[in-house]
Design a protein around this motif. Structure first.
Motif, PDB file in Angstrom:
ATOM      1  N   ARG A  51       4.804   4.327 -12.108  1.00  0.00           N
ATOM      2  CA  ARG A  51       3.705   2.830 -12.162  1.00  0.00           C
ATOM      3  C   ARG A  51       3.778   1.840 -12.058  1.00  0.00           C
ATOM      4  N   SER A  52       2.396   1.033 -11.126  1.00  0.00           N
ATOM      5  CA  SER A  52       2.364  -0.066 -11.093  1.00  0.00           C
ATOM      6  C   SER A  52       2.560  -1.244 -11.430  1.00  0.00           C
ATOM      7  N   ALA A  53       3.360  -2.295 -11.097  1.00  0.00           N
ATOM      8  CA  ALA A  53       4.214  -2.747 -12.401  1.00  0.00           C
ATOM      9  C   ALA A  53       2.986  -4.844 -11.756  1.00  0.00           C
ATOM     10  N   LEU A  54       2.530  -5.658 -12.472  1.00  0.00           N
ATOM     11  CA  LEU A  54       2.818  -7.013 -12.421  1.00  0.00           C
ATOM     12  C   LEU A  54       1.658  -7.208 -10.994  1.00  0.00           C
ATOM     13  N   GLY A  55       0.653  -6.142 -10.942  1.00  0.00           N
ATOM     14  CA  GLY A  55      -0.282  -6.161  -9.859  1.00  0.00           C
ATOM     15  C   GLY A  55      -0.394  -5.518  -9.206  1.00  0.00           C
ATOM     16  N   GLY A  56       0.538  -4.758  -8.599  1.00  0.00           N
ATOM     17  CA  GLY A  56       0.894  -3.737  -7.788  1.00  0.00           C
ATOM     18  C   GLY A  56       2.395  -4.604  -6.578  1.00  0.00           C
ATOM     19  N   ARG A  57       2.258  -5.638  -6.921  1.00  0.00           N
ATOM     20  CA  ARG A  57       3.942  -6.097  -6.633  1.00  0.00           C
ATOM     21  C   ARG A  57       5.279  -5.156  -6.745  1.00  0.00           C
ATOM     22  N   PHE A  58       5.501  -4.588  -7.040  1.00  0.00           N
ATOM     23  CA  PHE A  58       6.426  -3.465  -7.419  1.00  0.00           C
ATOM     24  C   PHE A  58       5.621  -2.487  -8.358  1.00  0.00           C
ATOM     25  N   VAL A  59       6.832  -1.144  -8.487  1.00  0.00           N
ATOM     26  CA  VAL A  59       6.478  -0.124  -8.749  1.00  0.00           C
ATOM     27  C   VAL A  59       7.915   0.150  -9.665  1.00  0.00           C
ATOM     28  N   VAL A  60       7.113   1.316 -10.807  1.00  0.00           N
ATOM     29  CA  VAL A  60       8.438   1.122 -11.848  1.00  0.00           C
ATOM     30  C   VAL A  60       8.466   2.849 -12.107  1.00  0.00           C
ATOM     31  N   HIS A  61       9.644   3.021 -11.438  1.00  0.00           N
ATOM     32  CA  HIS A  61       9.853   4.905 -11.536  1.00  0.00           C
ATOM     33  C   HIS A  61      10.648   5.216 -12.154  1.00  0.00           C
ATOM     34  N   GLU A  62      10.264   6.154 -13.590  1.00  0.00           N
ATOM     35  CA  GLU A  62      11.024   6.663 -14.685  1.00  0.00           C
ATOM     36  C   GLU A  62      11.242   7.880 -15.008  1.00  0.00           C
ATOM     37  N   TYR A  63      12.097   8.914 -14.626  1.00  0.00           N
ATOM     38  CA  TYR A  63      12.285   9.954 -14.015  1.00  0.00           C
ATOM     39  C   TYR A  63      13.346  10.280 -15.972  1.00  0.00           C
ATOM     40  N   GLU A  64      13.784  12.452 -15.935  1.00  0.00           N
ATOM     41  CA  GLU A  64      14.499  12.266 -16.826  1.00  0.00           C
ATOM     42  C   GLU A  64      15.030  14.137 -15.993  1.00  0.00           C
ATOM     43  N   GLY A  65      15.697  14.535 -16.042  1.00  0.00           N
ATOM     44  CA  GLY A  65      16.290  15.975 -15.656  1.00  0.00           C
ATOM     45  C   GLY A  65      17.464  15.769 -16.837  1.00  0.00           C
ATOM     46  N   ALA A  66      18.536  16.809 -15.619  1.00  0.00           N
ATOM     47  CA  ALA A  66      19.724  17.435 -16.231  1.00  0.00           C
ATOM     48  C   ALA A  66      20.377  17.133 -15.645  1.00  0.00           C
TER      49      ALA A  66
ATOM     50  N   HIS B 195       1.062  -1.308  -0.021  1.00  0.00           N
ATOM     51  CA  HIS B 195       0.071   0.112   0.153  1.00  0.00           C
ATOM     52  C   HIS B 195       1.147   1.269  -0.388  1.00  0.00           C
ATOM     53  N   ARG B 196       2.136   1.101   0.726  1.00  0.00           N
ATOM     54  CA  ARG B 196       3.382   2.323   0.867  1.00  0.00           C
ATOM     55  C   ARG B 196       3.723   2.499   0.132  1.00  0.00           C
ATOM     56  N   LEU B 197       4.060   1.737  -1.248  1.00  0.00           N
ATOM     57  CA  LEU B 197       4.905   1.529  -2.467  1.00  0.00           C
ATOM     58  C   LEU B 197       3.436   2.309  -3.382  1.00  0.00           C
ATOM     59  N   ALA B 198       1.942   2.362  -3.278  1.00  0.00           N
ATOM     60  CA  ALA B 198       1.381   1.933  -4.376  1.00  0.00           C
ATOM     61  C   ALA B 198       1.412   4.104  -3.937  1.00  0.00           C
ATOM     62  N   LEU B 199       0.896   4.476  -3.510  1.00  0.00           N
ATOM     63  CA  LEU B 199       0.910   5.878  -2.539  1.00  0.00           C
ATOM     64  C   LEU B 199       2.021   7.023  -3.328  1.00  0.00           C
ATOM     65  N   MET B 200       2.872   6.209  -4.184  1.00  0.00           N
ATOM     66  CA  MET B 200       4.293   6.914  -4.907  1.00  0.00           C
ATOM     67  C   MET B 200       3.106   6.619  -6.323  1.00  0.00           C
ATOM     68  N   VAL B 201       3.247   6.028  -6.495  1.00  0.00           N
ATOM     69  CA  VAL B 201       2.520   5.858  -8.036  1.00  0.00           C
ATOM     70  C   VAL B 201       1.823   7.492  -8.397  1.00  0.00           C
ATOM     71  N   GLY B 202       1.958   7.221  -9.532  1.00  0.00           N
ATOM     72  CA  GLY B 202       1.359   8.899 -10.551  1.00  0.00           C
ATOM     73  C   GLY B 202       3.147   9.616 -11.287  1.00  0.00           C
ATOM     74  N   GLU B 203       2.258  10.861 -11.904  1.00  0.00           N
ATOM     75  CA  GLU B 203       3.158  11.050 -12.474  1.00  0.00           C
ATOM     76  C   GLU B 203       3.280  12.844 -11.655  1.00  0.00           C
TER      77      GLU B 203
ATOM     78  N   ILE C 170      16.140   4.508 -14.311  1.00  0.00           N
ATOM     79  CA  ILE C 170      14.947   4.065 -13.762  1.00  0.00           C
ATOM     80  C   ILE C 170      15.059   2.761 -12.608  1.00  0.00           C
ATOM     81  N   ALA C 171      13.790   3.116 -11.775  1.00  0.00           N
ATOM     82  CA  ALA C 171      14.296   2.362 -10.695  1.00  0.00           C
ATOM     83  C   ALA C 171      13.095   1.085 -10.288  1.00  0.00           C
ATOM     84  N   ILE C 172      13.234   0.456 -10.242  1.00  0.00           N
ATOM     85  CA  ILE C 172      12.147  -0.958 -10.040  1.00  0.00           C
ATOM     86  C   ILE C 172      11.822  -1.277  -8.258  1.00  0.00           C
ATOM     87  N   HIS C 173      11.288  -0.354  -8.042  1.00  0.00           N
ATOM     88  CA  HIS C 173      10.790  -1.016  -6.601  1.00  0.00           C
ATOM     89  C   HIS C 173       9.721  -1.831  -5.733  1.00  0.00           C
ATOM     90  N   GLY C 174      10.152  -2.676  -4.695  1.00  0.00           N
ATOM     91  CA  GLY C 174       9.567  -3.999  -4.514  1.00  0.00           C
ATOM     92  C   GLY C 174       9.509  -3.824  -2.346  1.00  0.00           C
TER      93      GLY C 174
END
Length: 171
Positions: free
Chosen positions: A50-65, A17-25, A74-78
């Motif tokens: 974004r949530s991945a694999l039925g909420g088992r993981f979240v995938v964070h993709e980012y860009e900056g400078a 549930h705590r991982l799901a709180l991170m989901v968003g833009e 890219i980070a996969i958190h579980g």
């Protein structure tokens, strides 16, 4: 004693549930330090979690400078239920070269913060720690802080991304 199920972990106070709180833009600012109390760079950033694999993981993709040059990652958190720990696999175009950093940390915290520790080498046989903390600060703020951990255990802030939830597109 039975193991916690994914459905139980996705409930209100579970690690998933705590991982799901991170989901968003997200959008915000990333700051980098090479010396304590001396910001080496500050730049805008954007990320999607974004949530991945039925909420088992979240995938964070980012860009900056960094210093005007583009970077991305890219980070996969579980949350590994059997081991009662958080786990991360992280790659980016600034820090990692061709390596994948794997990090782990206790998932039993009631603070809601996501904390993991990985390590990297300097090419000369020395190992350094890289501690990551992700704090969900209400529904619209996310702070991701990374700390360098020297071989003697001394820690120093290395990078921090302060995100705000992006408003949905209207149209």
């Amino acid at each position: 004693m039975s193991k916690l199920t994914l459905e139980e972990s996705q409930a209100e106070r579970g690690a998933h549930h705590r991982l799901a709180l991170m989901v968003g833009e997200w959008e915000g600012t990333t700051r980098v330090w090479f010396q304590p109390d001396e910001v080496a760079d500050e730049s805008p950033c954007r990320g999607t979690i974004r949530s991945a694999l039925g909420g088992r993981f979240v995938v964070h993709e980012y860009e900056g400078a960094f210093q005007g040059k583009p970077l991305s990652g890219i980070a996969i958190h579980g949350a590994h239920l059997d081991e009662a720990r958080y786990e991360t696999a992280w790659v980016d175009s600034m820090h990692n070269g061709t390596a994948i950093m794997f990090s782990v940390g206790e998932a039993g915290s009631t603070s809601g913060d996501f904390r993991v520790l990985g390590s990297y080498g300097d090419g000369q046989g020395n190992r350094y720690g890289w501690r990551t903390e992700i704090t969900v600060d209400g529904p619209d703020r996310l702070v991701i802080t990374h700390f360098n951990v020297l071989p003697d255990g001394t820690e120093a802030k290395g990078m921090e991304t302060d995100y705000r939830r992006r408003a949905p597109a209207t149209g």
